[in-house]
Design an enzyme around this catalytic site. Structure first.
Site, short mmCIF file in Angstrom:
data_model
loop_
_atom_site.label_atom_id
_atom_site.label_comp_id
_atom_site.label_asym_id
_atom_site.label_seq_id
_atom_site.Cartn_x
_atom_site.Cartn_y
_atom_site.Cartn_z
N ASP A 177 0.83 -1.21 0.00
CA ASP A 177 0.00 0.00 0.00
C ASP A 177 0.86 1.25 0.00
O ASP A 177 2.08 1.18 0.17
CB ASP A 177 -0.96 0.00 1.21
CG ASP A 177 -0.28 -0.43 2.50
OD1 ASP A 177 0.96 -0.32 2.60
OD2 ASP A 177 -0.99 -0.86 3.42
N ASN A 209 -7.01 -2.91 14.25
CA ASN A 209 -8.43 -3.14 13.94
C ASN A 209 -8.63 -4.35 13.03
O ASN A 209 -9.72 -4.56 12.50
CB ASN A 209 -9.05 -1.89 13.29
CG ASN A 209 -8.40 -1.53 11.97
OD1 ASN A 209 -7.46 -2.19 11.53
ND2 ASN A 209 -8.88 -0.49 11.32
N HIS A 239 -6.98 -4.89 10.17
CA HIS A 239 -6.73 -4.67 8.74
C HIS A 239 -5.47 -5.40 8.29
O HIS A 239 -4.56 -5.64 9.09
CB HIS A 239 -6.69 -3.17 8.39
CG HIS A 239 -5.47 -2.41 8.79
ND1 HIS A 239 -5.48 -1.04 8.97
CD2 HIS A 239 -4.19 -2.79 9.04
CE1 HIS A 239 -4.26 -0.64 9.29
NE2 HIS A 239 -3.47 -1.67 9.36
N GLU A 265 -9.46 -1.94 5.40
CA GLU A 265 -10.07 -1.66 6.70
C GLU A 265 -11.31 -2.56 6.90
O GLU A 265 -11.82 -3.12 5.94
CB GLU A 265 -10.49 -0.19 6.76
CG GLU A 265 -9.35 0.80 6.53
CD GLU A 265 -8.39 0.94 7.72
OE1 GLU A 265 -8.23 -0.02 8.50
OE2 GLU A 265 -7.80 2.02 7.86
P1 PGA Z 1 2.76 -2.04 12.51
O1 PGA Z 1 1.59 -1.98 11.45
O2 PGA Z 1 3.75 -3.05 12.03
O3 PGA Z 1 3.33 -0.65 12.49
O4 PGA Z 1 2.15 -2.41 13.83
C1 PGA Z 1 0.94 -3.13 11.05
C2 PGA Z 1 -0.22 -2.77 10.15
O5 PGA Z 1 -0.91 -1.78 10.39
O6 PGA Z 1 -0.44 -3.51 9.18
#
Ligand code: PGA
Length: 219
Positions: free
Chosen positions: A59, A120, A122, A127
């Protein structure tokens, strides 16, 4: 799920999996965020030959890609500029999204996809509520994600409100998926995603339907 002793072991275990793929000249899908930083350090240390590797990032924010907080900048800083990978072989989701997906899928498709999970549930920027057959597209980021990711920016207001992300359907076409999870704050959502109902309310729960997923966790 494999529980590893510490972050160093999480990083080196996933680095072993990536290294095995690099030798086979494959197509890799790569994440950003805090979790893969140790993985990228470990891969750089190993001085691998990336000259035949193609990468596709999960992304990118809808923002100037040269901005220091863009995922283009993150990947250059943490991995690409520290290896011999060809910049032209490093891809990020772009519009038209169909051309991006063609590039990914063409030939042998994605061999290995490395993922993290958001608080959450995702994966990439899919999302809660993203459909299981979703493809690469522009999305609005949830309030939770804006708050979580504000730690990388000067303030929550500075976090871009939209992003372009691979879809859940796109990710599921990878031959192998590795989910990296670091921190007790992710345990509850990880458990819900891996053992709970498979539902679009918890995007990562779709991984239960993939036949080649490995999950690595450390506190
Ligand atoms: P993080 O993010 O490795 O910074 O915890 C993971 C994500 O949001 O996919």
């Amino acid at each position: 799920m494999k529980i590893l002793k510490n972050y160093k072991e999480l990083s080196s275990t996933v680095a072993d999996i990536v290294e095995a793929q690099i030798k086979e000249q494959s197509k890799l899908v790569l994440p950003t965020g805090s979790t893969p930083l140790g993985l990228y350090d470990e891969l750089v240390k190993r001085k691998l030959d990336w000259s035949l590797v193609l990468t596709f990032n999960l992304d990118e924010y809808l923002m100037n890609i040269d901005h220091p907080y863009s995922y283009h900048s993150y990947m250059k800083k943490n991995l690409f500029d520290r290896t011999n990978i060809y910049p032209n072989n490093c891809h990020f989701p772009f519009r038209p999204t169909l051309s991006f997906e063609d590039k990914m899928i063409k030939g042998r498709g994605i061999d290995l996809c490395i993922l993290g999970i958001g608080s959450n549930g995702h994966i990439a920027f899919n999302e809660p509520g993203s459909t299981f057959d979703s493809r690469t597209r522009v999305v609005d980021l949830s309030l939770q994600t804006l708050q979580d990711n504000s730690r990388f920016f000067d303030s929550v207001e500075d976090v871009p409100k939209q992003a372009i992300t691979m879809g859940l359907g796109t990710i599921m076409e990878s031959k192998k998926i590795v989910l990296m999870v670091n921190g007790t704050n992710k345990l509850t959502i990880l458990n819900v995603a891996m053992n709970g109902e498979v539902t679009e309310k918890v995007p990562a729960s779709i991984l239960q339907k993939h036949n080649n997923v490995e999950v690595y966790y450390c506190d």
